[in-house]
Scaffold this active site. Structure first.
Site, PDB file in Angstrom:
ATOM      1  N   SER A 193     -57.226  46.370  51.937  1.00  0.00           N
ATOM      2  CA  SER A 193     -58.494  46.056  51.082  1.00  0.00           C
ATOM      3  C   SER A 193     -59.014  47.347  50.529  1.00  0.00           C
ATOM      4  O   SER A 193     -60.068  46.582  49.791  1.00  0.00           O
ATOM      5  CB  SER A 193     -59.442  44.974  52.589  1.00  0.00           C
ATOM      6  N   SER A 251     -46.879  58.854  58.626  1.00  0.00           N
ATOM      7  CA  SER A 251     -47.954  59.899  58.186  1.00  0.00           C
ATOM      8  C   SER A 251     -46.630  61.300  58.441  1.00  0.00           C
ATOM      9  O   SER A 251     -45.541  61.196  59.476  1.00  0.00           O
ATOM     10  CB  SER A 251     -49.036  59.556  59.010  1.00  0.00           C
ATOM     11  N   TYR A 310     -51.605  59.520  67.294  1.00  0.00           N
ATOM     12  CA  TYR A 310     -51.964  59.212  65.677  1.00  0.00           C
ATOM     13  C   TYR A 310     -50.215  59.184  65.692  1.00  0.00           C
ATOM     14  O   TYR A 310     -49.235  58.582  65.245  1.00  0.00           O
ATOM     15  CB  TYR A 310     -52.666  59.734  64.880  1.00  0.00           C
TER      16      TYR A 310
END
Length: 248
Positions: free
Chosen positions: A15, A143, A156
């Site tokens: 989105s 990442s 993360y």
């Protein structure tokens, strides 16, 4: 091997940001597109409208990637509408920033559930179709921190490092079936994830990057599009990091 116009791609977290750029890049060649989102209904619809304008058939669908039941219902809806993914782009994810000693068990579990478990469950759901037709593409958005690690982003980094290992292992398992599995591990990209930086921090970060700037989401989308093409069939198990020379 299907024509691009007959190929269906599912983009999780489609989105906004990189996900939206990916959807629009695939739309330029008329691929059938599934835009997944969790709560951003109107934003997903806006991306869908742009893709339709570019000539694609588009379906938007909401599901919590942490829920096996919601994912099962999502697959049932896609099957019923004939939007069975030949390509899955596992893009949905969240970042966490803070000292390792301040991380709670609940925060750790939430980070792993969204970034890592969601990738596992979504991929597992659609692999059988790819194996049956002996063709498919799984592209995981990782990442640069999953490769090098980052101070104050231990959770993360660990989650994205897990995605990198998942990518390499699954690529070996699926290669005999004609299914490739790769990960794109961007450096700093100009999306909402960077909005926590003030102007001084942003300038300082850009100064560290040899290219002198943040990446545009379209640049990441172009690499993902290339990995999805039929002619990329010999590229599998790779972690490719477009980062402007920041982490060579």
């Amino acid at each position: 091997m299907k024509l691009l116009s007959e190929t269906t791609v599912l983009i999780t977290g489609g989105s906004r940001g990189i996900g939206a750029a990916i959807a629009e890049r695939f739309a330029t060649v008329g691929m059938r597109i599934v835009i997944h989102y969790l709560e951003a209904h109107e934003a997903a619809n806006e991306v869908a409208r742009r893709c339709i304008t570019l000539g694609s058939e588009v379906m938007t669908i909401s599901a919590d990637l942490r829920s096996k039941e919601q994912l099962r219902r999502m697959k049932e809806k896609l099957d019923a509408e004939g939007f069975i993914p030949d390509i899955v782009v596992n893009n949905a994810g969240v970042s966490y920033y803070g000292l390792f000693t301040d991380v709670t068990e609940q925060e750790w579990d939430a980070c792993m559930a969204i970034n890592l478990k969601g990738t596992f469950m979504c991929t597992q759901l659609f692999v059988p179709h790819m194996v049956r037709q002996r063709y498919g593409r799984i592209i995981n958005v990782s990442s640069v921190w999953g490769i090098t690690g980052a101070s104050c982003e231990v959770m993360y980094s660990a989650a994205k490092g897990g995605i990198n290992a998942f990518t390499k292992a699954l690529a070996k398992e699926l290669a005999p079936s004609g299914v490739t599995v790769n990960a794109v591990a961007p450096g700093a990209v100009d999306t909402d994830m960077m909005k926590h930086l003030d102007e001084e921090e942003r300038i300082s970060l850009q100064a560290e990057i040899p290219a002198g700037r943040l990446a545009n989401p379209d640049e990441i989308a172009s690499l993902i599009y290339f990995l999805a093409l039929p002619e990329s069939s010999y590229i599998t198990g790779q972690i490719i990091s477009p980062n402007g020379g920041w982490q060579a």
